[in-house]
Every structure is written in structure tokens, then in C-alpha cells.
Design a protein around this motif. Structure first.
Motif, PDB file in Angstrom:
ATOM      1  N   VAL A  74     -27.705 -43.781  19.341  1.00 54.26           N
ATOM      2  CA  VAL A  74     -26.848 -42.741  19.687  1.00 54.26           C
ATOM      3  C   VAL A  74     -25.810 -42.628  21.298  1.00 54.26           C
ATOM      4  O   VAL A  74     -24.450 -42.546  20.722  1.00 54.26           O
ATOM      5  N   GLN A  75     -26.056 -43.550  22.389  1.00 58.94           N
ATOM      6  CA  GLN A  75     -25.508 -43.373  23.241  1.00 58.94           C
ATOM      7  C   GLN A  75     -25.744 -44.701  23.854  1.00 58.94           C
ATOM      8  O   GLN A  75     -27.083 -44.815  25.061  1.00 58.94           O
ATOM      9  N   PRO A  76     -25.574 -45.677  23.478  1.00 58.07           N
ATOM     10  CA  PRO A  76     -26.042 -47.086  23.044  1.00 58.07           C
ATOM     11  C   PRO A  76     -25.337 -47.711  24.610  1.00 58.07           C
ATOM     12  O   PRO A  76     -26.050 -48.847  24.938  1.00 58.07           O
ATOM     13  N   ASP A  77     -25.017 -46.901  25.780  1.00 54.72           N
ATOM     14  CA  ASP A  77     -23.986 -47.246  26.837  1.00 54.72           C
ATOM     15  C   ASP A  77     -24.979 -46.465  28.294  1.00 54.72           C
ATOM     16  O   ASP A  77     -24.368 -46.287  28.730  1.00 54.72           O
ATOM     17  N   THR A 110     -35.693 -33.243  13.957  1.00 52.78           N
ATOM     18  CA  THR A 110     -34.324 -32.155  14.199  1.00 52.78           C
ATOM     19  C   THR A 110     -33.154 -32.717  15.426  1.00 52.78           C
ATOM     20  O   THR A 110     -33.405 -32.526  16.578  1.00 52.78           O
ATOM     21  N   VAL A 111     -31.639 -31.713  14.636  1.00 50.96           N
ATOM     22  CA  VAL A 111     -31.234 -31.909  15.224  1.00 50.96           C
ATOM     23  C   VAL A 111     -30.370 -30.785  15.149  1.00 50.96           C
ATOM     24  O   VAL A 111     -29.949 -30.308  14.537  1.00 50.96           O
ATOM     25  N   ASN A 112     -29.707 -30.222  16.381  1.00 49.46           N
ATOM     26  CA  ASN A 112     -28.833 -29.016  16.436  1.00 49.46           C
ATOM     27  C   ASN A 112     -26.980 -29.484  15.830  1.00 49.46           C
ATOM     28  O   ASN A 112     -26.609 -30.370  16.808  1.00 49.46           O
ATOM     29  N   THR A 113     -26.819 -29.238  14.785  1.00 51.39           N
ATOM     30  CA  THR A 113     -25.615 -29.760  14.337  1.00 51.39           C
ATOM     31  C   THR A 113     -23.922 -28.971  15.652  1.00 51.39           C
ATOM     32  O   THR A 113     -23.056 -29.431  15.707  1.00 51.39           O
ATOM     33  N   GLU A 114     -24.617 -28.301  15.558  1.00 55.58           N
ATOM     34  CA  GLU A 114     -23.877 -27.151  16.884  1.00 55.58           C
ATOM     35  C   GLU A 114     -23.215 -27.634  17.697  1.00 55.58           C
ATOM     36  O   GLU A 114     -22.511 -28.304  18.592  1.00 55.58           O
ATOM     37  N   THR A 115     -24.595 -28.245  18.999  1.00 60.98           N
ATOM     38  CA  THR A 115     -24.262 -28.785  19.794  1.00 60.98           C
ATOM     39  C   THR A 115     -24.415 -30.556  19.590  1.00 60.98           C
ATOM     40  O   THR A 115     -23.031 -31.158  20.681  1.00 60.98           O
ATOM     41  N   ALA A 116     -24.446 -31.008  18.448  1.00 68.55           N
ATOM     42  CA  ALA A 116     -24.067 -32.820  18.085  1.00 68.55           C
ATOM     43  C   ALA A 116     -22.808 -32.493  18.138  1.00 68.55           C
ATOM     44  O   ALA A 116     -22.117 -33.303  18.399  1.00 68.55           O
ATOM     45  N   LYS A 117     -21.814 -30.956  17.483  1.00 70.86           N
ATOM     46  CA  LYS A 117     -20.013 -31.129  17.029  1.00 70.86           C
ATOM     47  C   LYS A 117     -19.927 -31.137  18.535  1.00 70.86           C
ATOM     48  O   LYS A 117     -18.861 -31.998  19.258  1.00 70.86           O
ATOM     49  N   ALA A 118     -20.413 -29.897  19.460  1.00 73.55           N
ATOM     50  CA  ALA A 118     -19.727 -29.752  20.917  1.00 73.55           C
ATOM     51  C   ALA A 118     -19.501 -31.837  21.883  1.00 73.55           C
ATOM     52  O   ALA A 118     -19.464 -31.246  22.345  1.00 73.55           O
ATOM     53  N   LEU A 119     -20.717 -32.207  21.690  1.00 73.65           N
ATOM     54  CA  LEU A 119     -20.611 -33.860  22.212  1.00 73.65           C
ATOM     55  C   LEU A 119     -20.201 -34.383  21.674  1.00 73.65           C
ATOM     56  O   LEU A 119     -19.870 -35.504  22.128  1.00 73.65           O
ATOM     57  N   GLY A 120     -19.755 -34.055  20.348  1.00 71.58           N
ATOM     58  CA  GLY A 120     -19.196 -35.676  19.681  1.00 71.58           C
ATOM     59  C   GLY A 120     -20.294 -36.341  19.469  1.00 71.58           C
ATOM     60  O   GLY A 120     -19.031 -38.122  19.450  1.00 71.58           O
ATOM     61  N   ASN A 162     -22.013 -38.620  16.905  1.00 70.25           N
ATOM     62  CA  ASN A 162     -22.797 -38.416  15.539  1.00 70.25           C
ATOM     63  C   ASN A 162     -23.985 -39.766  15.620  1.00 70.25           C
ATOM     64  O   ASN A 162     -24.615 -40.594  15.813  1.00 70.25           O
ATOM     65  N   TYR A 163     -24.902 -38.642  14.648  1.00 72.46           N
ATOM     66  CA  TYR A 163     -26.329 -38.854  14.833  1.00 72.46           C
ATOM     67  C   TYR A 163     -26.817 -39.414  13.510  1.00 72.46           C
ATOM     68  O   TYR A 163     -27.891 -39.371  12.852  1.00 72.46           O
TER      69      TYR A 163
END
Length: 321
Positions: free
Chosen positions: A152-155, A291-301, A303-304
């Protein structure tokens, strides 16, 4: 003379039967010694207790379970160990590495079995090759979690390694992380602490200097994860961790074991040993649950979506959920 011998043998058999039967009628006393309170260790304890109760009902046994909390303090854990040994518990189930080490020391020279739970690296913790000592391991697949990071963070350029340098269970995964990151040409920055406050300070020290943070199944970091997750998320830094308890406290993601299953497996081992079974080697629990925290994923922008092809199970949670 033969009559006397027969009477003596009969008495021995009666006494043997009485000793065995009296043990069953009295039941078994098991001490659960939890290193400290946090959601993962609490989940394990609840699972051990529930499984032992179920097994007692199924087998018609009386099992008394008493739980102790060491508050992450070696002195207190040693005191608890002295207490449970002196009170004659039939088995001890320590949860987490320091608790297990203290219980092994306390029970040395006795025949009390110790069945530990959630030891990331039993060998490094000195918990292998010991009589009547075994349990379950939540060994972490560190390279896989770092693969998840790159997916999700290739760079990603620099990764923060946040952990307690006083926890033996963190040593191996941190060493693995360094080796992996070096092989990928990714820089890393270590920040450590031995208390919750020091961990929070260390997390703040990573802000503006790293693109992501990795933490293994570290109990000291977990005890501060609510604050750590807030610091890192506000700074736009994803936190990749070693257990779902971190994620439920606000971290971005993990791939690890199911702690309810781990607790159940630990209870099974304990009762089997008490009922006369052999003491097996420790059991490494299967991981593979992302296990993914969807709130945190959204705050960080972030895409998992890539995770669905990396594991059979992807669980979505929210903070506190």
C-alpha cells in the motif's frame, strides 16, 4: 505369611485408589498469571477461562481458576509466582513472556506444569528444553507484514521501528525487520522506551522523519497504543503492528493470530497434561488473518484493496470495536 502379604497389598491398592480418586473429587486448581492488562492479553485470559469451564463440564471435572495480574512488574510477578507455588496450584498458565519467565523461576524444583500463552519467541526467552514447561507461541511473520506495508506504500523510504528494548519477545522480529528493510534498500529509524510515557515520547520523535512505523507484539507499546495511534495518524504515518489489539486501539493494520483460538489451545494443553498426557513441545499458532482499522485507513487516505489477495481473511474493525 501369604495372608499378611495379601492384606498389605490390598491396603496399598486402596490407598493408591484413594489418593487418585481424592484428587479427582477435589478437582484441579489452575493459576492464570497475566503479565499486564491490555486487550490482547485480556482476550487470551477470557478464552482460557471459558475453555477450561467448557472442558470441566464435558469431562465431569471440577476446575477452579484464579487469575492474577502482574502489572508488567517483575517484582510483583515474582511475588505472585511464590504465592501460587506455595499454595499448591496444580498448573500455572502465564500469559506473555515476562510472566512466563517469572513463573518458571518460581516453580523451579517442583512438579507444577507451566503452560504459557502468547510467547513470540520461546527459545530466545529461555523457555525451551525445560521439564514440564510448554505452551503456545504467537510468532510473528515479520516479512509478511512488511510486504503488506510495501503493497500500500510502494514508495516508502524510511520506516520507524517502535518497540520496548526491555521485552525479549520484540528482539527477534525487530532483527528480522532490519534485515528485510536493508535487503529492500529501505532506511529505518529505531525509537524505544521501557514505559508507556517513554513510548509516547518515542512515537513523537518519529513524526516528520519516517513514512511508516512497524511494531511487533510488544506489550509496552500496546499499553500506550491509543496515544501512539493518535500521534501517528494525525501525522499521516501508518502503524503496522503485531496484533489485532493494536488495530482496535487505532493502529492501521496487522497480520497475526486469533488470540481466542490461542487461549483455547493453551487450555487444551494444560488440561491434557493434568490428566496425565505427555508434555509436548510448544505450539506455534497459525496466523494469516489481516485486520484493518477502516477509520484509520480513511484518515490516512490508504487503499488496502491489495490485502484481499494476500490473505484468506481480511477483518475490518474500528477503533474501540
Amino acid at each position: 505369611m501369604k495372608k499378611v502379604i495379601c492384606i498389605a497389598l490390598a491396603m496399598i491398592l486402596m490407598l493408591s485408589c484413594f489418593a487418585g480418586c481424592s484428587k479427582k473429587s477435589e478437582g484441579y486448581r489452575i493459576a492464570i498469571v497475566q503479565q499486564l492488562e491490555h486487550s490482547s492479553l485480556d482476550e487470551i485470559r477470557h478464552s482460557v477461562e471459558a475453555r477450561l469451564q467448557y472442558l470441566a463440564e464435558q469431562k465431569g471435572l471440577t476446575i477452579t481458576v484464579d487469575s492474577f495480574n502482574g502489572q508488567n512488574d517483575a517484582t510483583l510477578l515474582n511475588q505472585i509466582g511464590t504465592q501460587v507455588v506455595s499454595e499448591g496450584y496444580d498448573a500455572i498458565i502465564p500469559i506473555a513472556t515476562l510472566a512466563a519467565q517469572c513463573m518458571v523461576t518460581a516453580a523451579e524444583g517442583t512438579d507444577i506444569p507451566i503452560i504459557y500463552a502468547a510467547i513470540s519467541d520461546p527459545e530466545a526467552a529461555g523457555l525451551t528444553g525445560l521439564d514440564r514447561v510448554t505452551g503456545t507461541s504467537d510468532a510473528l511473520n515479520t516479512p509478511f507484514i512488511l510486504d503488506m506495508m510495501i503493497a500500500v506504500q510502494p514508495d516508502v523510504k524510511t520506516v520507524g521501528l517502535l518497540y520496548s528494548n526491555s521485552e525479549a519477545n520484540s528482539a527477534a522480529p525487530i532483527a528480522q525487520a532490519k534485515e528485510y528493510l536493508t535487503s529492500k534498500g529501505i532506511d529505518f529509524l529505531e525509537k524505544t522506551g521501557t514505559t508507556s510515557d517513554e513510548i509516547i515520547t518515542a512515537a513523537n520523535a518519529l513524526v516528520g522523519r519516517v513514512d511508516a512505523v512497524f511494531t511487533p507484539t510488544d506489550n509496552t507499546v500496546m499499553s500506550a497504543e491509543g496515544a501512539v495511534a493518535e500521534i501517528l495518524t494525525e501525522a499521516g504515518i501508518p502503524h503496522y503492528t503485531g496484533a489485532d489489539s493494536f488495530v482496535k486501539s487505532g493502529a492501521f493494520v496487522t497480520c497475526g493470530v486469533n488470540y481466542t483460538e490461542l487461549g483455547g489451545a493453551t487450555a487444551d494443553m494444560a488440561l491434557d497434561i493434568l490428566l496425565g498426557g505427555e508434555v509436548p513441545g510448544y505450539k506455534v499458532m497459525d496466523g494469516g488473518i489481516i485486520t484493518v482499522n477502516t477509520e484509520t485507513a480513511k484518515a490516512l487516505g490508504l487503499n488496502y484493496a491489495a490485502y484481499s489477495s494476500m490473505a484468506n481473511t481480511v477483518v475490518e474493525v474500528t477503533t474501540g470495536g
